[in-house]
Design an enzyme around this catalytic site. Structure first.
Site, PDB file in Angstrom:
ATOM      1  CG  ASP A 152       4.093  37.325 -16.133  1.00 38.72           C
ATOM      2  OD1 ASP A 152       4.595  36.291 -16.608  1.00 38.72           O
ATOM      3  OD2 ASP A 152       4.568  38.466 -16.345  1.00 38.72           O
ATOM      4  N   GLY A 198     -12.720  37.780  -6.115  1.00 40.20           N
ATOM      5  CA  GLY A 198     -14.037  38.208  -6.574  1.00 40.20           C
ATOM      6  C   GLY A 198     -14.172  39.700  -6.804  1.00 40.20           C
ATOM      7  CB  SER A 208       3.561  34.211  -4.908  1.00 43.04           C
ATOM      8  OG  SER A 208       2.918  33.151  -4.231  1.00 43.04           O
ATOM      9  CG  ASN A 241      -5.095  23.735  -7.250  1.00 46.19           C
ATOM     10  OD1 ASN A 241      -6.094  23.043  -7.088  1.00 46.19           O
ATOM     11  ND2 ASN A 241      -5.153  24.988  -7.683  1.00 46.19           N
ATOM     12  CG  ASN A 258      -6.330  27.439 -10.531  1.00 46.89           C
ATOM     13  OD1 ASN A 258      -5.294  26.796 -10.342  1.00 46.89           O
ATOM     14  ND2 ASN A 258      -6.783  28.356  -9.667  1.00 46.89           N
ATOM     15  NE  ARG A 259      -7.978  19.088 -12.790  1.00 45.73           N
ATOM     16  CZ  ARG A 259      -9.258  19.014 -13.186  1.00 45.73           C
ATOM     17  NH1 ARG A 259     -10.206  19.536 -12.414  1.00 45.73           N
ATOM     18  NH2 ARG A 259      -9.582  18.428 -14.324  1.00 45.73           N
ATOM     19  CB  ALA A 267       0.586  35.076  -7.360  1.00 42.87           C
ATOM     20  CE1 TYR A 291      -5.512  34.552 -13.855  1.00 42.58           C
ATOM     21  CE2 TYR A 291      -4.533  33.536 -11.938  1.00 42.58           C
ATOM     22  CZ  TYR A 291      -4.826  33.506 -13.277  1.00 42.58           C
ATOM     23  OH  TYR A 291      -4.434  32.446 -14.048  1.00 42.58           O
TER      24      TYR A 291
END
Length: 345
Positions: free
Chosen positions: A68, A302, A143, A181, A114-115, A65, A323
């Site tokens: 996309d 990872g 998700s 986040n 990322n946030r 997730a 991802y």
């Protein structure tokens, strides 16, 4: 190597070295491809079927997730070798996510921070797209998460709305209670809150399924939980008939960041990629041991090589997702993983 040395640097130069712009334009380009383009299918597709939580997967490698979120390029991912695709995280309400910049590539550490904040067009929009364009040729996971503006004490109904809206389209649902986040979201991993949420989602799923088998519900967990907290979470999952676990989400830890890029560790958000490799595998191993292998696990975090994926399966995962590795290494990584895992038992 071609992707890492030439194509990725070129993409970043052409897009002002902005990671989110690269991401957005890549997904937009893939969304323009025809369903199952034969050239890509011939290059990247690999078959090594597996049946997990009642679903048959053409191979064990999935798209995690976040890549996309709104399901815009669903028909391109199987052609790149993915055996399943997870869209989202989607929320009941459309939301823009956190202010930009909110995505940072740390290529020297094989990592990303990322946030994003669940930026997505909302459950209704995703349902409409899936109804109009159809599902991909591989299992589709969706998700679901909490809308940012919704208070925690109203979270259950917020999740139930997304489940009901998207139920006709999902092969499984991932209940995301572990993103760092969305303020307060990880509190839903606590025993009482998680029990209430899973109990209601299970009841809603059974009602929607009617005479059919309910769509599998999976829970996505944080890598930052202690063993005791994770054990408690597993007890709740067992009590409510959860079909599987996704381990893990991004981490708040900055352990493992080295060199000049370590300064980017001061950016808030979740860290993914190589610094998460060992911890994600530890969590998968803990879940496998704690449940005696009864609870299927999708291992994610990872995975940047076929060997990483193999070690994840050896730790107890039934499937893997990528991802950050895909973003940094390109589609060749999916082919490498599939070939490494071919015939794994």
């Amino acid at each position: 190597m071609l992707f890492e040395k030439l194509l990725r640097p070129a993409l970043y130069r052409l897009n002002g070295n902005d990671a989110e712009t690269v991401h957005e334009r890549t997904v937009r380009l893939l969304s323009l491809l025809p369903a199952d383009p034969p050239l890509l299918r011939g290059i990247y597709a690999e078959d090594d079927p597996a049946t997990v939580f009642g679903l048959r997967f053409p191979n064990r490698v999935g798209l995690a997730a976040g890549m996309d979120k709104d399901g815009r390029a669903l028909h391109a991912w199987p052609a790149l070798g993915f055996g399943f695709v997870e869209v989202g995280t989607v929320t009941r309400l459309a939301q823009p996510g956190n202010p930009k910049p909110r995505l940072f590539t740390l290529a020297g550490n094989d990592a990303v921070i990322n946030r994003m904040g669940f930026n997505n067009a909302g459950a209704d929009a995703l349902a409409a797209r899936l109804a109009a364009r159809g599902k991909p040729a591989v299992p589709l996971g969706i998700s679901i998460g909490k809308s940012k503006v919704v208070p925690l004490d109203e979270a259950v109904e917020d999740y139930r709305y997304s489940l009901r809206t998207l139920y006709p389209h999902a092969d499984y649902f991932a209940v995301n209670v572990s993103s760092p986040n969305t303020p307060g979201l990880r509190e839903l991993q606590d025993r009482a809150a998680l029990a209430e949420l899973l109990g209601e989602l299970r009841r809603t799923s059974a009602e929607l399924a009617g005479d059919r088998e309910p769509t599998p519900l999976l829970v996505k967990v944080a890598p930052d939980l202690t063993d005791s907290a994770l054990a408690e979470l597993l007890e709740v999952c067992d009590e409510h008939g959860v079909a599987g676990l996704i381990a893990t989400n991004t981490t708040l830890s900055r352990d493992g960041l080295t060199g000049q890029e370590a300064v980017l560790g001061k950016e808030t958000g979740g860290l993914s990629g190589r610094p998460l490799t060992a911890r994600a595998r530890e969590v998968v191993g803990f879940v496998h041991r704690q449940t005696g292998g009864r609870l299927p696990v999708i291992g994610v975090g990872g995975i940047l090589s076929g060997a990483d994926a193999r070690r994840m399966l050896d730790a107890g995962a039934s499937l893997v997702q990528v991802y950050t590795g895909f973003a940094l290494k390109g589609p060749g990584l999916v082919r490498e993983i599939n070939r490494t895992l071919g015939g794994w038992r």
